[in-house]
Enzyme design. Sequence first.
Site, PDB file in Angstrom:
ATOM      1  CG  PHE A 117      -1.321  -4.775  11.887  1.00 47.83           C
ATOM      2  CD1 PHE A 117      -0.592  -5.365  12.894  1.00 47.83           C
ATOM      3  CD2 PHE A 117      -1.030  -5.106  10.567  1.00 47.83           C
ATOM      4  CE1 PHE A 117       0.409  -6.270  12.598  1.00 47.83           C
ATOM      5  CE2 PHE A 117      -0.031  -6.008  10.263  1.00 47.83           C
ATOM      6  CZ  PHE A 117       0.701  -6.597  11.272  1.00 47.83           C
ATOM      7  CD  GLN A 244      -2.578  -5.071   0.829  1.00 47.69           C
ATOM      8  OE1 GLN A 244      -2.316  -6.104   1.447  1.00 47.69           O
ATOM      9  NE2 GLN A 244      -3.494  -4.233   1.235  1.00 47.69           N
ATOM     10  CG  HIS A 246       3.292  -5.150   3.092  1.00 45.62           C
ATOM     11  ND1 HIS A 246       4.202  -4.340   3.736  1.00 45.62           N
ATOM     12  CD2 HIS A 246       2.574  -5.757   4.064  1.00 45.62           C
ATOM     13  CE1 HIS A 246       4.039  -4.467   5.042  1.00 45.62           C
ATOM     14  NE2 HIS A 246       3.054  -5.320   5.275  1.00 45.62           N
ATOM     15  CG  LEU A 256       5.929  -8.509   4.617  1.00 47.06           C
ATOM     16  CD1 LEU A 256       5.440  -7.669   3.451  1.00 47.06           C
ATOM     17  CD2 LEU A 256       4.765  -9.242   5.242  1.00 47.06           C
ATOM     18  CD  GLU A 259       0.093  -2.724   8.086  1.00 45.93           C
ATOM     19  OE1 GLU A 259       0.096  -3.109   6.908  1.00 45.93           O
ATOM     20  OE2 GLU A 259      -0.951  -2.492   8.723  1.00 45.93           O
ATOM     21  NE  ARG A 290      -0.592  -4.445   4.937  1.00 46.60           N
ATOM     22  CZ  ARG A 290      -0.688  -5.734   5.183  1.00 46.60           C
ATOM     23  NH1 ARG A 290      -1.174  -6.565   4.268  1.00 46.60           N
ATOM     24  NH2 ARG A 290      -0.300  -6.209   6.344  1.00 46.60           N
ATOM     25  CG  HIS A 359       1.587  -8.474   0.948  1.00 49.96           C
ATOM     26  ND1 HIS A 359       2.501  -9.352   1.475  1.00 49.96           N
ATOM     27  CD2 HIS A 359       0.610  -8.326   1.888  1.00 49.96           C
ATOM     28  CE1 HIS A 359       2.110  -9.717   2.692  1.00 49.96           C
ATOM     29  NE2 HIS A 359       0.964  -9.124   2.955  1.00 49.96           N
ATOM     30  NE  ARG A 401      -4.767  -9.166   3.009  1.00 54.14           N
ATOM     31  CZ  ARG A 401      -3.776  -9.232   3.916  1.00 54.14           C
ATOM     32  NH1 ARG A 401      -4.031  -9.060   5.211  1.00 54.14           N
ATOM     33  NH2 ARG A 401      -2.546  -9.467   3.530  1.00 54.14           N
TER      34      ARG A 401
END
Length: 587
Positions: A117, A244, A246, A256, A259, A290, A359, A401
Amino acid sequence: MSIIKTFDVVIIGAGGAGLRAAVEIPKEYSCAVLSKVFPPRSHTGTAQGGVCAALGNMEEDSPENHVFDTIKGSDYLGDQDKIEIMCYDAVRAIIELEHMGLPFSRNAEGKIAQRKFGGHTKPVDPNEPFGKRVPVDRACYSADRTGHVMLQTLYENCIKNSVNFFSEYFVTEIIIENGICKGVVAFDISTGEIIIFHSKVVMVATGGYGRVYRITSNAHVGTGDGTALIYNAGLPLEDMEFYQFHPTGLWRLGILVSEAARGEGGILKNKDGERFMARYAPSVMDLAPRDMVSRAIITEIREGRGIKGSDGTDYVFLDVSHLGKKIIDEKLPEITGFARTYLGVEPTKEPIPIQPTAHYAMGGIPTNENCEVFLNETGDIVKGLYAAGECACVSVHGANRLGTNSLLDLVVFGRRGGKAINKFLQSVELSGINRDAADKSKYAMQNILEKSGNEKVYAIRTELQESMMDFCGIFRNENDLKKMVDKIKELKEKYKNISVQDKGKIFNTDLVEALELDNLISNAESTVYGALNRKESRGAHDREDFPARDDVNWLKHTFISKNGGQEPVIKYKPVTITKYQPMERKY
Ligand SMILES: Cc1cc2nc3c(=O)[nH]c(=O)nc-3n(C[C@H](O)[C@H](O)[C@H](O)COP(=O)(O)OP(=O)(O)OC[C@H]3O[C@@H](n4cnc5c(N)ncnc54)[C@H](O)[C@@H]3O)c2cc1C
């Protein structure tokens, strides 16, 4: 006079954080979980990619690698003592979930499978932690339905633990008097009945506020009610400017594409078919954090290397076709299904059009490591009030994050909050409450129902969401942020003139949406003022007019609070640094 129900513990929110805390409350205490949707429909259930822990099941890894990655990912704004707690507790937390019954995907040896990730790495040479680092398999998963199975598992364990669920109850107020939390006011959406939930403890676990943006991965319920209630109660919110995006939402829809798609080997490409991340993050490429990947995509589009869609807006491609049908069907069934259903694209054969999507809120209700809510930046706490999950800011995510660290945050801090509540319950008595404690909410709701203005809730909401995209999105500058401040003032005025069509009591979703809009506006306000105030670029907060990170002036947390009708007040709290001094953030 209102109906009063009494419990030892009231938890607002039945997502991963609320449910993990509820599991921890012993049966001798009464515990109520309130949720505005049926509990397993909470947003946690949509989490796809995974939950991370340095189990080392696929290759060598260590919690310390995880600590360093999270700190670096946070652009050094995360509190390092809290990050250590989370990453070192992660391994235990995953095994615990497995023992609770969570069906993780398995590797060839039958151990919990793990995949890569963004931003999760390990050093090539273990003796050189600051040398070259490469992506590592750290995310535990259950195909691409990790949140779904986590939420189901926790829900079943709550049922086993005799937790009382109040499904489709909407909380309108947290009752705090003289620094003591005494319960909440909620209404039963199915009947319109207003109820005071009187308790010794309240935990806020209401999730994020992605619905403040037009393109978002968040469910419709993600309106940040908890953060708004806290802000409107005069308490501070922390680091709200860090929101954030994404990198990979389905083009125009924002749904979404986890990832995990890149973790399994998916590649981002521009209109020339170039793997453009090689230019932005040569060592980890598509698996950069991200904030960086989202900025890279927007930069490609701005510089004319995006692909023009039918409506004139641009996207780039996420290509997983080379992974083959078997991997796609086994490991990414859900997200590739979305591409088929919503965009008519066949991911086994063609690339998926994507764009960044709003996100995750890094900021939120400030808490200590035991989820106790701070009354101020000096560390005093509100007695009996706890917060956990996305609505809280511990802060373990700082300015950005890392993927799979949120589900981890829920189970680590949800449990810690639950344990702290148990301890607190041993010495606390139920404090008195006024029988008219619900009056404020009652009049506010009555007022909305009686309004006959010309403004429509959906129109104000759309204007808010569009302007947040335009003026407070991935790239920000003073001009735009000031426009957004003005827009918020304008929308607040418009809100005074709304009317709702449904004037009834039963399932009045018009009323619910009006209340949610009010909350969205409050969240937008704290986000925008925080963003305007922070004159540097760090993590997800990118100021075009202040492009560098400024550790001398800005290595500190923002504490923003409401100030009557005036502009919000901003104070600061230092960042806790234990081992890792801020360094340049390169991948
Ligand atoms: C599409 C998607 C995929 C994701 N994938 C991952 C992933 O793979 N890994 C990862 O780590 N993170 C992931 N995330 C992030 C992560 O899932 C969320 O941050 C996390 O699940 C939030 O959990 P929570 O318990 O804080 O809140 P939620 O799960 O959002 O639950 C909030 C609860 O609060 C209740 N509530 C809210 N307001 C009120 C009110 N006024 N009255 C009563 N109840 C209320 C709701 O009904 C709900 O029960 C993903 C997020 C999204 C949107």
